[in-house]
Scaffold this motif. Structure first.
Motif, PDB file in Angstrom:
ATOM      1  N   THR A 139       0.848  -1.195   0.000  1.00  0.00           N
ATOM      2  CA  THR A 139       0.000   0.000   0.000  1.00  0.00           C
ATOM      3  C   THR A 139       0.884   1.246   0.000  1.00  0.00           C
ATOM      4  OG1 THR A 139      -1.667  -1.216   1.253  1.00  0.00           O
ATOM      5  CG2 THR A 139      -1.876   1.176   1.252  1.00  0.00           C
ATOM      6  N   ASN A 140       1.953   1.161   0.780  1.00  0.00           N
ATOM      7  CA  ASN A 140       2.924   2.252   0.853  1.00  0.00           C
ATOM      8  C   ASN A 140       3.577   2.489  -0.510  1.00  0.00           C
ATOM      9  OD1 ASN A 140       4.382   4.186   2.129  1.00  0.00           O
ATOM     10  ND2 ASN A 140       5.213   2.849   3.711  1.00  0.00           N
ATOM     11  N   ILE A 141       3.961   1.413  -1.157  1.00  0.00           N
ATOM     12  CA  ILE A 141       4.603   1.523  -2.472  1.00  0.00           C
ATOM     13  C   ILE A 141       3.622   2.088  -3.498  1.00  0.00           C
ATOM     14  CG2 ILE A 141       5.467   0.121  -4.410  1.00  0.00           C
ATOM     15  CD1 ILE A 141       6.962  -1.569  -2.349  1.00  0.00           C
ATOM     16  N   LYS A 142       2.386   1.608  -3.439  1.00  0.00           N
ATOM     17  CA  LYS A 142       1.380   2.079  -4.400  1.00  0.00           C
ATOM     18  C   LYS A 142       1.218   3.602  -4.307  1.00  0.00           C
ATOM     19  CE  LYS A 142      -3.383   1.444  -5.893  1.00  0.00           C
ATOM     20  NZ  LYS A 142      -4.741   1.134  -5.444  1.00  0.00           N
ATOM     21  N   ALA A 143       1.306   4.113  -3.072  1.00  0.00           N
ATOM     22  CA  ALA A 143       1.148   5.557  -2.864  1.00  0.00           C
ATOM     23  C   ALA A 143       2.248   6.364  -3.544  1.00  0.00           C
ATOM     24  CB  ALA A 143       1.129   5.858  -1.370  1.00  0.00           C
ATOM     25  N   THR A 144       3.363   5.721  -3.899  1.00  0.00           N
ATOM     26  CA  THR A 144       4.452   6.453  -4.567  1.00  0.00           C
ATOM     27  C   THR A 144       4.335   6.409  -6.094  1.00  0.00           C
ATOM     28  OG1 THR A 144       5.918   4.514  -4.612  1.00  0.00           O
ATOM     29  CG2 THR A 144       6.054   5.928  -2.673  1.00  0.00           C
TER      30      THR A 144
END
Lengths: 438, 292
Positions: free
Chosen positions: A242-247
């Motif tokens: 989810t964190n990666i998707k936000a980037t």
């Protein structure tokens, strides 16, 4: 007195001739050459360890079917006896196994080793006893680069994390970046947004370092938008994804083990909705990975040097297919690349002993130093297996695969997409692919 | 600075992870509450539950959520046998005996599982994989909603059993005062075997939910969840079922929050940081009592 002198003269004469007889006697020929295989037969890495052991056994059987290894000192062929050392997938287990192989079994040389952490832990013992060791699984360059111990008897027949990172980053720059720019009409100078998700071990950190170094060294137009790590053995990656998707990445490069990678991709696409290209390190080119990712693995990329399901066109196609067929016929499953390099490693050991012409360990080491033999089943630089002068590493030719879903078997299967000289299909951006944005 | 939708998503992942922890820790706490034994092999019951679910699924193709009952019943039986043959003979002796016995059981269970099912990583596919349900700004996989509901139903069932049935009350009485329970005629050995069986069944339920969520499993999978389950029951209070539930939720959400804000490597560490803080402030855990 006369008799005493005569008696002493007789004793001395007898002793002299006995000494001469002993000196003239040739060293007795051993019944077998003992090669110790350090493999993980139990513990979390046992799946790979069994593959390595079975591949080494296959190679040893083939060598023995031809009479064994020719040793000049005895002017005879001597069969190989493979001795198993189970490292139990742990540092302590590895130390125990290697000590037993060297001191109890008195092996002539060693092959194998999978986990870099485990291999590094027992390297001190190998150095102390000066036993020639061909490492065929551990990928960290530290295995032969470390300076805290003498690694001169350790030879590395396995691409390192430096090679993984370099090949994959160059593939991204030369193939994926232009494909994304073309499909979405982005300007050619748009930086490619790459995210890294890596195992927090020497292996994962090694890949991360190699990617960063390749980008810097070659001044590539790739921006690392996220560099996230996870603990080895992790099974729930949803939050970090989810964190990666936000980037908003254009692609995600995973430095993970097969059991981890097989969970990351389905969790990313199914649960988090991260529909992007996932690039994987070569150790994922294994049956369990294909089984685990299912349909979600479609269009993912794997950097590879040996695949259970595809062989590169050219000189190695025949030997690789033959190895897979023989392995399948004997064990009922397909070998993975750690098995392939251990199969190679057994032939390397045989050739080094043959070159040495003796079973003296220093001579065998020299046989490895001067080794120059044709590639066995893995693609090598200049089609030759030899070890570099500096860090005693053999040089592999790697390639990139893209996965396609086969509904009949319910799993994906790879095709080679890079480099051009051996590719069978072109790299494809799927319809569902979403590029990242700043 | 942080997107609300993303934060809600993280909390949801935490709730899902918490469900597995709650079931495992509740079972462990139930056993500890009644028998006062420390069983480090509890994670292996989760592993066996996962394998039973997968095996029945591969053989029959039944909905894996329905197989949870088969898995739980099988573990009631296995748990009863383990209690009778292994733990009962050493009950009341040194804690060291329990610790080494349970460590021995870990090896026996993992090696047996590797022999029976092989040690390759395996996974199964839920019939609802790929189906998502929009809840507000979130797009939530249907499987995780079912997992949260299933956990809630099991916990409600356990609550009703412990509060409303005679056997449940006897079990609670044994947990509160073993000698007192014996004096009033409760068969405490029956309570031991029953609590051990139910505790194992809860671990089996956790194992089933583990596999239907799409996570891979192998014979060595039990050790990390077991360590976390121990941390949870210490955090919540030894022997306290509400403590295990709250502790499991705290751990699930804290782990995922740490992975989001601090990075994935902090995921395990944050659980133990919370544990240390709670133990410093309240040595008996959140819901534990002095006597325990």
């Amino acid at each position: 007195m006369k008799y005493t002198v005569l008696f002493l003269a007789l004793v001395l004469t007898a002793a002299f001739f006995a000494g001469c007889t002993q000196q003239a006697q040739a060293p007795s020929q051993p019944k077998e050459i003992k090669i110790g295989a350090i493999v993980s037969m139990t513990g979390p890495n046992s799946n790979i360890g069994k593959n390595m052991w079975q591949s080494a056994t296959l190679a040893a059987d083939e060598i023995n079917a031809n009479g064994g290894i020719f040793v000049k000192q005895y002017n005879a062929k001597i069969p190989i006896k493979l001795v198993q050392g189970d490292d139990e997938s742990t540092r302590e287990g590895g130390q125990k196994a290697v000590t037993k192989l060297i001191t109890d079994d008195k092996v002539d040389m060693l092959i194998g080793g999978y986990s870099s952490a485990v291999t590094s832990a027992y390297e001190q013992t190998v150095a102390e006893f000066k036993v020639p060791y061909v490492v065929t699984g551990a990928s960290s360059p530290i295995i032969t680069h470390r300076t805290d111990i003498d690694t001169s008897y350790v030879f590395h027949h396995c691409p390192t994390t430096d090679a993984y990172g370099m090949y994959t980053t160059n593939f991204i720059d030369q193939v994926i970046r232009p494909a994304v720019n073309k499909k979405f009409n982005f300007p050619a100078d748009r930086p490619f947004r790459l995210a890294l998700l890596y195992q927090d071990t020497g292996f994962g950190i090694g890949v991360k370092t190699a990617v960063n170094d390749t980008i810097t060294k070659n001044n590539l137009n790739i921006q690392l938008v996220s560099q996230q790590s996870f603990k080895m053995g992790e099974s729930d990656f949803r939050t970090v994804l989810t964190n990666i998707k936000a980037t908003n990445p254009d692609a995600v490069y995973l430095a993970a083990a097969p059991n981890e990678g097989a969970q990351i991709i389905p969790q990313a696409r199914r649960d988090v909705g991260l529909n992007t290209i996932f690039l994987n390190v070569e150790n994922n080119d294994a049956p369990e990975f294909y089984k685990g990712i299912g349909q979600y693995g479609e269009y993912a990329i794997i950097e590879s040097r040996f695949s259970p399901y595809v062989s590169p066109k050219g000189a190695m196609e025949g030997p690789q297919d033959a190895f897979k067929s023989k392995y399948y016929a004997k064990y009922g499953s397909y070998p993975d690349m750690m098995g392939a390099s251990t199969y190679d490693g057994t032939y390397i050991a045989a050739k080094a002993i043959e070159n040495a012409g003796t079973l003296n360990k220093a001579d065998i080491r020299q046989g490895l130093v001067t080794l120059n033999m044709p590639e066995v089943i893995e693609h090598m630089k200049d089609d030759t297996i030899s070890f570099s002068k500096d860090y005693r590493e053999s040089q592999f030719d790697l390639w990139m695969e893209q996965l396609y879903y086969n509904a009949t078997i319910g799993e994906t299967r790879p095709t080679i997409v890079w480099p051009d000289i051996i590719k069978t299909t072109d790299f494809v951006l799927p319809d569902w692919y979403k590029p990242g944005s700043a | 600075m942080y997107d609300t939708g993303t934060l809600l998503q993280i909390i949801f992942w935490g709730l899902y992870a918490g469900c597995i922890y709650i079931l495992l820790a509740t079972g462990l706490n139930l056993i500890f509450g009644v028998m006062k034994i420390v069983n480090f092999a509890h994670g292996e019951f989760l592993m066996i539950g996962a394998y039973i679910t997968a095996t029945v699924f591969f053989l029959t193709g039944f909905n894996p959520y329905a197989i949870i009952l088969v898995s739980m019943l099988a573990l009631v039986g296995i748990g009863a046998v383990v209690e009778r043959l292994c733990f009962r003979p050493i009950l009341g002796t040194s804690k060291l005996n329990e610790i080494f016995l349970s460590i021995g059981l870990i090896y026996i269970f993992t090696n047996s599982a590797a022999m029976i099912w092989g040690d390759e990583w395996q996974s199964i596919k839920s019939p609802y994989a790929g189906i998502s349900v929009p809840i507000g700004s979130l797009n939530v996989p249907l499987d995780y909603i079912i997992i949260i509901i299933t956990t809630s139903v099991i916990l409600c069932g356990l609550y009703v059993f412990l509060r409303k049935t005679k056997t449940g009350r006897e079990m609670r009485a044994t947990s509160q005062n073993r000698k007192g329970a014996m004096l009033v005629g409760i068969n405490v050995e029956r309570m031991d075997i029953l609590s051990f069986g139910i505790g194992c069944a809860l671990a089996a339920a956790a194992g089933t939910l583990w596999v239907v969520s799409g996570q891979v499993f192998n014979p060595y999978m039990g050790s990390i969840p077991a360590v976390k389950a121990f941390a949870i029951i210490i955090l919540g209070g030894l022997g306290s079922i509400p403590g295990a539930i709250i502790g499991g939720l705290i751990y699930g959400i804290a782990e995922n929050g740490a992975a989001y804000f601090l990075g994935g490597v902090w995921k395990d560490a944050i659980s133990f940081i919370i544990l240390i803080v709670v133990l410093v402030l309240r040595p008996t855990g959140l819901f534990g009592e002095e006597s325990e």
